[in-house]
Design a protein around this motif. Structure first.
Motif, PDB file in Angstrom:
ATOM      1  N   ASN B  69     -13.435 -21.241  -1.817  1.00 52.27           N
ATOM      2  CA  ASN B  69     -12.407 -21.510  -2.828  1.00 52.27           C
ATOM      3  C   ASN B  69     -11.077 -20.974  -2.326  1.00 52.27           C
ATOM      4  O   ASN B  69     -10.659 -19.864  -2.644  1.00 52.27           O
ATOM      5  CB  ASN B  69     -12.786 -20.855  -4.154  1.00 52.27           C
ATOM      6  N   TYR B  72      -8.158 -20.239  -4.846  1.00 49.56           N
ATOM      7  CA  TYR B  72      -8.188 -18.921  -5.482  1.00 49.56           C
ATOM      8  C   TYR B  72      -7.368 -17.932  -4.662  1.00 49.56           C
ATOM      9  O   TYR B  72      -6.601 -17.133  -5.201  1.00 49.56           O
ATOM     10  CB  TYR B  72      -9.637 -18.443  -5.592  1.00 49.56           C
ATOM     11  N   ARG B  78       0.188 -14.898  -4.016  1.00 46.95           N
ATOM     12  CA  ARG B  78       1.361 -15.770  -3.986  1.00 46.95           C
ATOM     13  C   ARG B  78       2.517 -15.151  -3.205  1.00 46.95           C
ATOM     14  O   ARG B  78       3.349 -15.860  -2.658  1.00 46.95           O
ATOM     15  CB  ARG B  78       1.816 -16.066  -5.419  1.00 46.95           C
ATOM     16  N   SER B  79       2.544 -13.835  -3.159  1.00 42.71           N
ATOM     17  CA  SER B  79       3.656 -13.192  -2.456  1.00 42.71           C
ATOM     18  C   SER B  79       3.611 -13.465  -0.960  1.00 42.71           C
ATOM     19  O   SER B  79       4.593 -13.277  -0.260  1.00 42.71           O
ATOM     20  CB  SER B  79       3.637 -11.686  -2.708  1.00 42.71           C
ATOM     21  N   VAL B  91     -15.778 -16.631  -1.916  1.00 45.52           N
ATOM     22  CA  VAL B  91     -15.820 -15.635  -2.980  1.00 45.52           C
ATOM     23  C   VAL B  91     -17.071 -15.834  -3.827  1.00 45.52           C
ATOM     24  O   VAL B  91     -17.617 -16.938  -3.901  1.00 45.52           O
ATOM     25  CB  VAL B  91     -14.563 -15.732  -3.880  1.00 45.52           C
ATOM     26  N   PRO B  92     -17.511 -14.767  -4.505  1.00 43.13           N
ATOM     27  CA  PRO B  92     -18.684 -14.876  -5.378  1.00 43.13           C
ATOM     28  C   PRO B  92     -18.255 -15.197  -6.799  1.00 43.13           C
ATOM     29  O   PRO B  92     -17.088 -15.046  -7.146  1.00 43.13           O
ATOM     30  CB  PRO B  92     -19.262 -13.462  -5.313  1.00 43.13           C
ATOM     31  N   THR B  93     -19.169 -15.607  -7.626  1.00 39.17           N
ATOM     32  CA  THR B  93     -18.851 -15.817  -9.038  1.00 39.17           C
ATOM     33  C   THR B  93     -19.423 -14.704  -9.908  1.00 39.17           C
ATOM     34  O   THR B  93     -19.205 -14.683 -11.107  1.00 39.17           O
ATOM     35  CB  THR B  93     -19.415 -17.164  -9.546  1.00 39.17           C
ATOM     36  N   THR B  96     -19.814  -8.758  -7.992  1.00 38.24           N
ATOM     37  CA  THR B  96     -19.601  -8.035  -6.750  1.00 38.24           C
ATOM     38  C   THR B  96     -18.199  -8.233  -6.184  1.00 38.24           C
ATOM     39  O   THR B  96     -17.607  -9.298  -6.346  1.00 38.24           O
ATOM     40  CB  THR B  96     -20.625  -8.479  -5.686  1.00 38.24           C
ATOM     41  N   GLU B  99     -16.198 -10.351  -0.519  1.00 39.82           N
ATOM     42  CA  GLU B  99     -15.338 -11.521  -0.318  1.00 39.82           C
ATOM     43  C   GLU B  99     -15.069 -11.719   1.163  1.00 39.82           C
ATOM     44  O   GLU B  99     -15.209 -10.786   1.953  1.00 39.82           O
ATOM     45  CB  GLU B  99     -13.973 -11.302  -1.016  1.00 39.82           C
ATOM     46  N   ARG B 124      -6.583  -1.257  -5.565  1.00 38.46           N
ATOM     47  CA  ARG B 124      -6.696  -1.650  -6.979  1.00 38.46           C
ATOM     48  C   ARG B 124      -8.135  -2.010  -7.318  1.00 38.46           C
ATOM     49  O   ARG B 124      -8.637  -1.680  -8.393  1.00 38.46           O
ATOM     50  CB  ARG B 124      -5.790  -2.843  -7.271  1.00 38.46           C
ATOM     51  N   ASP B 128     -10.443  -0.451 -10.296  1.00 36.06           N
ATOM     52  CA  ASP B 128     -11.058  -1.284 -11.338  1.00 36.06           C
ATOM     53  C   ASP B 128     -12.571  -1.112 -11.349  1.00 36.06           C
ATOM     54  O   ASP B 128     -13.194  -0.948 -12.400  1.00 36.06           O
ATOM     55  CB  ASP B 128     -10.708  -2.762 -11.108  1.00 36.06           C
TER      56      ASP B 128
END
Lengths: 367, 174
Positions: B69, B72, B78-79, B91-93, B96, B99, B124, B128
């Motif tokens: 993906n 994504y 975007r920077s 990436v996973p859904t 976890t 990536e 970050r 999280d």
């Protein structure tokens, strides 16, 4: 020629010269007056344009919850610019409305129409007023809906549970924004839906206002979900995916009380947003228990049912819509099948497809 | 004057040819093939980042199936859009943090910025996941961030040490 004739000839000449001088003076004065009038008019338009630019800049930097549309005006009065955000605004009785239909911010043909309360609330976008001798500019597009209530064209309902209907195309979601927790992150990562996402693991209806996790365009700043929504100009279609992280709260009422603030914040930015509250998806309690990561004393389907009932009530109360893709995901015992989940909560590929298909068949088209 | 007029078509032809030649890519491209070792030529070899990402996704260890993906990744960073030539993500859904990201930048100088952005991203993520799923945090301790020329590779997997070996092999670096 005698002296009298010579005198007469000289006087006539002087009178002609005097007349020419008077005419010249009058002509110059007339030109000056015209130039001043034209300049004032052009200043007025220029100030109105600057007002639009200032308004746009202000909206771009806005990060608080101050209502944007319908109550914020840049008012130009007699050439003086005045920033004012009154709670209410009384326009002159005979204001002339000049809509910026083509979005060029250029003045357009005058339409004689009083600026009513209805008209104020039904305009969307940057709003600038230019008030000089009763001229008023309102920029934006009329939405045709009022008071932030969007009616479903199919059923006429203005909130609550949505029934299944004809599927909308993928393009319906192009200007939609999904805000929510790790389940929304999974949907985003799956690529099943091309939409905007402001989703993060652990996000709840409280940290919607406080957790900074969305990068701005140039990467210089992290925004909260509410800030990002405002910066994006308040997308019209908002899907809220909350609840799984709040199952451990004291009560469903505590959850929906905070959830109401989320809805209010979104409507404050965009009173005409179509808001969907998604029901909490079912879980596989055995997998949750086996994984050791989730406390099944509150992460269980019975509690989810209780919380979802509260979400339905909230949706009906606020005039927003309730979605329940869980009804397609749960098995006959109300559990999320093991083959559809990694850990009892988060969805695998086929389940995500079911979720997306549900969203496509439960979409509001405003009436 | 006639001579000048006669020369104009030739001058235009030369101008067009020079513009076309400026657009030609330099260096050899090896589509579909991964680099197995440094090239002995002075010309840098251009990596096929789609192939690089696919190999990483299949040869490293992950607890969940990863899905390609790249949209994504573009939205997430975007920077970096202006400096990025292209990017691929797996990436996973599930929950976890595992990536695979592969960036091809427009210049080698841009890779430093990517590394900095990825390090902030990992920081970050750790914060999280510490609150939400602490069992996942060890995977974020030593993520793989490697560069080769204009390509930057990022991998978070079940075994980052092994993933680093795979990444070095794929990129053809020691």
């Amino acid at each position: 020629m005698n002296r009298l004739d010579a005198y007469s000839a000289g006087s006539r000449k002087n009178r002609r010269i005097a007349a020419a001088i008077r005419f010249s003076i009058i002509a110059v004065l007339a030109i000056c007056v015209i130039a001043v009038v034209v300049r004032i008019r052009s200043m007025g338009f220029q100030l109105a344009e600057e007002g639009v630019e200032e308004e746009i800049q202000y909206l771009d930097s806005m990060v608080d919850l101050t209502p944007v549309l319908g109550s914020r005006w840049t008012t130009v009065l007699n050439g003086l610019k005045e920033k004012d955000m009154p709670e209410s605004w009384d326009p002159p009785e005979t204001s002339r409305l000049i809509p910026d239909i083509d979005g060029t911010n250029e003045p357009e043909p005058v339409v004689t129409e009083p600026v009513t309360e209805d008209l104020k609330t039904s305009w969307k976008g940057n709003i600038v007023t230019y008030d000089s001798a009763g001229d008023v500019y309102l920029y934006g597009e009329p939405m045709g809906v009022h008071n932030g209530i969007v009616a479903d064209a199919l059923t006429g309902k203005t909130g609550g549970i949505l029934s299944a209907r004809e599927e909308v195309p993928n393009s319906y979601f192009a200007d939609a924004l999904f805000i929510g927790n790790s389940l929304a992150v999974g949907l985003e990562k799956s690529g099943e839906l091309q939409a905007g996402f402001s989703a993060n693991i652990g996000l709840n209806v409280r940290t919607f206002f406080t957790q900074k996790f969305i990068s701005n365009r140039d990467g210089t700043e992290l925004l909260t979900a509410v800030e990002a929504y405002a910066r994006a100009g308040g997308p019209d279609r908002v899907y809220l995916v909350f609840g799984i992280n709040e199952l451990g709260w004291n009560s469903a009422r505590a959850f929906t009380a905070q959830y109401q603030d989320v809805i209010n914040a979104i409507l404050a930015v965009n009173p005409n947003a179509i808001i969907y509250l998604q029901g909490i998806l079912p879980v596989n309690e055995e997998m949750c228990r086996a994984g050791g990561q989730y406390d099944t004393s509150y992460v269980n389907n019975k509690r989810i049912t209780e919380f979802n009932a509260a979400i339905v009530s909230l949706a009906e109360q606020k005039g927003v819509f309730y979605l329940n893709p869980g009804e397609l995901l749960a098995d006959t015992s109300g559990q999320l099948p093991a083959e559809n989940t990694f850990d009892g909560i988060h969805l695998k590929g086929t389940a995500l497809t079911v979720w997306v298909n549900y969203l496509k068949s439960h979409a509001v088209v405003p009436g | 004057m006639k001579k000048i007029s006669a020369l104009i078509p030739f001058l235009l032809l030369i101008l067009v040819l020079s513009l076309v030649s400026c657009g030609s890519p330099s260096g050899a491209t090896q589509p579909g093939a991964s680099q197995t070792g440094p090239s002995s030529d002075s010309e840098p070899v251009v990596l096929d980042i789609a192939a690089v990402a696919a190999r990483l996704a299949s040869e490293c260890s992950f607890s969940e199936e990863l899905t390609e993906n790249s949209a994504y990744l573009s939205a997430k960073f975007r920077s970096l859009a202006e400096q990025t030539e292209s990017c691929v993500a797996y990436v996973p859904t599930g929950i976890t943090p595992e990536e695979v990201f592969v960036f091809e930048m427009k210049s080698e100088e841009d890779t430093a910025q990517v590394k900095s952005v990825l390090e902030s991203y990992v920081s970050r993520q750790k914060s999280d996941y510490a609150d939400y799923a602490p069992l996942q945090v060890p995977k974020l301790e030593n993520p793989v961030i490697l560069t080769s020329g204009k390509v930057v590779v990022f991998v978070v997997s079940v075994d980052n040490e092994a993933a680093e070996s795979v990444a070095k092999s794929v990129l053809g670096i020691g």
